[in-house]
Design an enzyme around this catalytic site. Sequence first.
Site, PDB file in Angstrom:
ATOM      1  N   ASP A   1      30.329 -43.709  44.911  1.00 10.17           N
ATOM      2  CA  ASP A   1      30.494 -42.306  45.317  1.00 10.17           C
ATOM      3  C   ASP A   1      29.910 -41.455  44.197  1.00 10.17           C
ATOM      4  OD1 ASP A   1      31.586 -40.014  46.763  1.00 10.17           O
ATOM      5  OD2 ASP A   1      33.093 -39.883  45.194  1.00 10.17           O
ATOM      6  N   SER A   2      29.771 -40.160  44.465  1.00 13.81           N
ATOM      7  CA  SER A   2      29.326 -39.238  43.424  1.00 13.81           C
ATOM      8  C   SER A   2      30.332 -39.176  42.280  1.00 13.81           C
ATOM      9  CB  SER A   2      29.180 -37.838  44.022  1.00 13.81           C
ATOM     10  OG  SER A   2      30.452 -37.378  44.451  1.00 13.81           O
TER      11      SER A   2
ATOM     12  N   GLY B   1      27.158 -32.829  46.667  1.00 19.54           N
ATOM     13  CA  GLY B   1      27.134 -31.959  47.859  1.00 19.54           C
ATOM     14  C   GLY B   1      26.348 -30.681  47.693  1.00 19.54           C
TER      15      GLY B   1
ATOM     16  N   CYS C   1      30.791 -42.210  50.276  1.00 18.10           N
ATOM     17  CA  CYS C   1      30.469 -40.806  50.060  1.00 18.10           C
ATOM     18  C   CYS C   1      29.784 -40.290  51.324  1.00 18.10           C
ATOM     19  CB  CYS C   1      29.524 -40.696  48.860  1.00 18.10           C
ATOM     20  SG  CYS C   1      28.926 -39.030  48.542  1.00 18.10           S
TER      21      CYS C   1
ATOM     22  N   THR D   1      28.311 -37.451  51.741  1.00 13.11           N
ATOM     23  CA  THR D   1      27.066 -36.753  51.420  1.00 13.11           C
ATOM     24  C   THR D   1      25.938 -37.762  51.200  1.00 13.11           C
ATOM     25  OG1 THR D   1      28.469 -35.151  50.286  1.00 13.11           O
ATOM     26  CG2 THR D   1      26.101 -34.935  49.955  1.00 13.11           C
TER      27      THR D   1
ATOM     28  N   GLU E   1      37.406 -33.603  40.748  1.00 13.18           N
ATOM     29  CA  GLU E   1      36.912 -34.462  39.656  1.00 13.18           C
ATOM     30  C   GLU E   1      37.702 -34.256  38.354  1.00 13.18           C
ATOM     31  OE1 GLU E   1      34.150 -36.774  39.041  1.00 13.18           O
ATOM     32  OE2 GLU E   1      34.393 -37.026  41.188  1.00 13.18           O
TER      33      GLU E   1
ATOM     34  N   CYS F   1      34.932 -35.430  53.343  1.00 14.14           N
ATOM     35  CA  CYS F   1      34.450 -35.772  52.005  1.00 14.14           C
ATOM     36  C   CYS F   1      35.512 -36.678  51.402  1.00 14.14           C
ATOM     37  CB  CYS F   1      34.308 -34.491  51.179  1.00 14.14           C
ATOM     38  SG  CYS F   1      34.071 -34.768  49.404  1.00 14.14           S
TER      39      CYS F   1
ATOM     40  N   HIS G   1      36.508 -37.112  48.541  1.00 21.96           N
ATOM     41  CA  HIS G   1      37.366 -36.520  47.503  1.00 21.96           C
ATOM     42  C   HIS G   1      38.627 -35.883  48.122  1.00 21.96           C
ATOM     43  CE1 HIS G   1      33.863 -36.864  44.830  1.00 21.96           C
ATOM     44  NE2 HIS G   1      34.604 -36.446  43.815  1.00 21.96           N
TER      45      HIS G   1
END
Length: 287
Positions: free
Chosen positions: A24-25, A57, A87, A89, A166, A198, A200
């Site tokens: 993932d990011s 994103g 993820c 995105t 994050e 998303c 997150h």
Amino acid sequence: MTEPSPKVSAETGRDLRLAIGVFDSGVGGLSVLRVLRQHLPHATLLYVADSGHAPYGEKSEAFITGRSLAIADFLLSQGAELLVVACNTATATSVQALRQRHPHLPIVGIEPGVKPAVAASVARKVGVLATPGTLGSERFAQLIEQHAGDAQILPQPCPGLAKAIETGRLDTPALRELIAGFCQPLKQAGVDTVVLGCTHYPFVAPLIAEAMGPGVQLIDTSDAVARQTVRLARRALSSAERLEGEPSTGRTRLWTSGDVAALRHFCTPWMADAATVEPLPPGQTVN
Ligand code: DGL
């Protein structure tokens, strides 16, 4: 001599022993990783958090695709036999490029759960919280076209939300305010179902639920992703004729391009000491 493999129902992956790469990011994909671990207790899970480059994103497609290809190469170099793009995105922008580069690798992507949300909505009004990148993608437009039916879909971009998550501070007044601002238009429109588009966002699901008010259902697709991963893993292993007899590691290895201590702190409550966290080696570039 090999140990007999445990009796399992068809839906679980208790008997599957293979290495799965997940990325993932940043920390968002951990919401998928924890569900994967429940379904696949004996798999080796290899996870990259690209926190040094988050959020995706709000970045260009070329940048996200470059990172996705480089991270996939790294995970394969660590022994991954299957890839989970945890993820939304990166799936929207890069899954096609990943499949082109690795035509024989089983790859599972994640997409906003528009289909289950439309099925669940009584009001026929569905909100989708996601990054600007996901909501602006062609894949998202196709998802709406295929699954909206008679329901009204209200896409709500949430710039800044993944970045706030994050930080690991998951209940601050500023975060509540940010979430309330994104939920307000959906609330006003009378949606009864909200897609967490998303990876997150499951980490702040309680704040989203509170901002939306009672009677609103949140849709998270982690479980569907884990079930699809089990299906592809089973198929890959049976064609390689090796469901049983592999060492049962159940090991979790994590790497980050951001702060190692922050990632360790983020997963400590639920991953305990069964995981190692290391810096992602520098120079992950695409050849
Ligand atoms: N967790 C990611 C997703 O599912 C991306 C968040 C971001 O980096 O912008 O879309």
